[in-house]
Design an enzyme around this catalytic site. Structure first.
Site, PDB file in Angstrom:
ATOM      1  N   HIS A  55      -2.027  -2.613  -5.011  1.00 20.61           N
ATOM      2  CA  HIS A  55      -1.226  -3.351  -5.258  1.00 20.61           C
ATOM      3  C   HIS A  55      -2.124  -4.348  -6.408  1.00 20.61           C
ATOM      4  CE1 HIS A  55       2.202  -2.953  -2.367  1.00 20.61           C
ATOM      5  NE2 HIS A  55       1.209  -2.481  -1.632  1.00 20.61           N
ATOM      6  N   ASP A  67       6.448  -2.443  -8.938  1.00 22.79           N
ATOM      7  CA  ASP A  67       6.801  -2.106  -7.750  1.00 22.79           C
ATOM      8  C   ASP A  67       8.307  -2.477  -7.623  1.00 22.79           C
ATOM      9  OD1 ASP A  67       5.395  -2.622  -4.404  1.00 22.79           O
ATOM     10  OD2 ASP A  67       7.604  -3.203  -4.867  1.00 22.79           O
ATOM     11  N   ILE A  68       9.226  -1.664  -6.899  1.00 21.34           N
ATOM     12  CA  ILE A  68      10.574  -1.821  -6.757  1.00 21.34           C
ATOM     13  C   ILE A  68      11.038  -3.157  -6.114  1.00 21.34           C
ATOM     14  CG2 ILE A  68      11.107  -0.798  -4.737  1.00 21.34           C
ATOM     15  CD1 ILE A  68      13.098   0.884  -6.152  1.00 21.34           C
ATOM     16  N   HIS A  94      -2.172   3.657  -2.735  1.00 23.96           N
ATOM     17  CA  HIS A  94      -1.896   2.893  -3.817  1.00 23.96           C
ATOM     18  C   HIS A  94      -2.726   1.564  -3.663  1.00 23.96           C
ATOM     19  CE1 HIS A  94       1.345   2.610  -0.665  1.00 23.96           C
ATOM     20  NE2 HIS A  94       1.262   1.033  -0.798  1.00 23.96           N
TER      21      HIS A  94
HETATM   22  P1  5GP Z   1       2.915  -0.595   1.400  1.00 25.92           P
HETATM   23  O1  5GP Z   1       2.966   1.062   1.621  1.00 25.92           O
HETATM   24  O2  5GP Z   1       1.540  -0.680   0.629  1.00 25.92           O
HETATM   25  O3  5GP Z   1       2.935  -1.377   2.573  1.00 25.92           O
HETATM   26  O4  5GP Z   1       3.869  -0.774   0.339  1.00 25.92           O
HETATM   27  C1  5GP Z   1       4.620   0.053  -0.432  1.00 25.92           C
HETATM   28  C2  5GP Z   1       5.120  -0.572  -1.721  1.00 25.92           C
HETATM   29  O5  5GP Z   1       5.824   0.270  -2.454  1.00 25.92           O
HETATM   30  C3  5GP Z   1       6.031  -1.802  -1.383  1.00 25.92           C
HETATM   31  O6  5GP Z   1       5.715  -2.910  -2.020  1.00 25.92           O
HETATM   32  C4  5GP Z   1       7.422  -1.141  -1.955  1.00 25.92           C
HETATM   33  O7  5GP Z   1       8.209  -2.241  -2.688  1.00 25.92           O
HETATM   34  C5  5GP Z   1       7.134  -0.151  -2.895  1.00 25.92           C
HETATM   35  N1  5GP Z   1       7.981   0.937  -3.157  1.00 25.92           N
HETATM   36  C6  5GP Z   1       8.432   1.836  -1.908  1.00 25.92           C
HETATM   37  N2  5GP Z   1       9.262   2.586  -2.689  1.00 25.92           N
HETATM   38  C7  5GP Z   1       9.320   2.392  -3.860  1.00 25.92           C
HETATM   39  C8  5GP Z   1       9.922   3.272  -4.882  1.00 25.92           C
HETATM   40  O8  5GP Z   1      10.646   4.139  -4.840  1.00 25.92           O
HETATM   41  N3  5GP Z   1       9.482   2.861  -6.210  1.00 25.92           N
HETATM   42  C9  5GP Z   1       8.818   1.848  -6.625  1.00 25.92           C
HETATM   43  N4  5GP Z   1       8.659   1.372  -7.851  1.00 25.92           N
HETATM   44  N5  5GP Z   1       8.178   1.251  -5.587  1.00 25.92           N
HETATM   45  C10 5GP Z   1       8.489   1.482  -4.124  1.00 25.92           C
END
Ligand code: 5GP
Length: 132
Positions: free
Chosen positions: A95, A29-30, A93
């Site tokens: 986590h 995760d970034i 996705h």
């Molecule tokens: P959610 O959609 O489950 O709320 O969170 C999306 C997750 O993806 C977040 O933890 C965010 O930090 C991660 N994320 C968003 N954009 C990117 C990206 O471009 N690259 C990576 N490696 N992680 C990302």
């Protein structure tokens, strides 16, 4: 339009890859909640995880187990926490996060930041324990 994660799959956006097969990709995760915080995504672009076909969902969970056990070998922790949110990126996705206590999984706390070199080392170490 392709999701950010589909662009990661095609290599248009870089990532620190942890594991990949023909159906799934795992990468760091970034903005990690914990060191080793990893995302597992299906290569098929589907927004909501419960819209995945049953077999694909089951295989995604087994792929995540494999990656989770590899994270556990890399980052000392009590166990790997699993969570599905999906409010930010509309591409299903999972986590995976090394945790010791409940708060370690909180998405409301400040995210961690590592240097590119550190991300690279973490991903490489986790990848070395993945057996696909
Ligand atoms: P959610 O959609 O489950 O709320 O969170 C999306 C997750 O993806 C977040 O933890 C965010 O930090 C991660 N994320 C968003 N954009 C990117 C990206 O471009 N690259 C990576 N490696 N992680 C990302």
């Amino acid at each position: 339009m392709a999701s950010i994660f589909s662009k990661i799959i095609t290599g248009d956006i870089p990532c620190h890859k942890v594991a990949e097969d023909d159906q799934f990709l795992a990468f760091l995760d970034i903005n990690p909640v914990a060191k080793g915080h990893t995302l597992v995504i299906p290569k098929l672009e589907v927004d909501y995880i419960f819209d995945l076909e049953d077999n694909l969902l089951m295989e995604m969970m087994l792929f995540s187990k494999n990656v989770g056990l590899a994270i556990e070998k890399t980052i000392p922790c009590n166990r790997i926490g699993i969570s599905v949110i999906g409010l930010e990126v509309p591409h299903a996705h999972i986590h995976l996060m090394p945790i010791n206590k409940l708060h370690d999984m909180s998405f409301e706390k400040d995210r961690l930041a590592f240097s590119q070199e550190e991300y690279k080392d973490i991903a490489k170490s986790i990848a070395s324990y993945v057996s696909l």
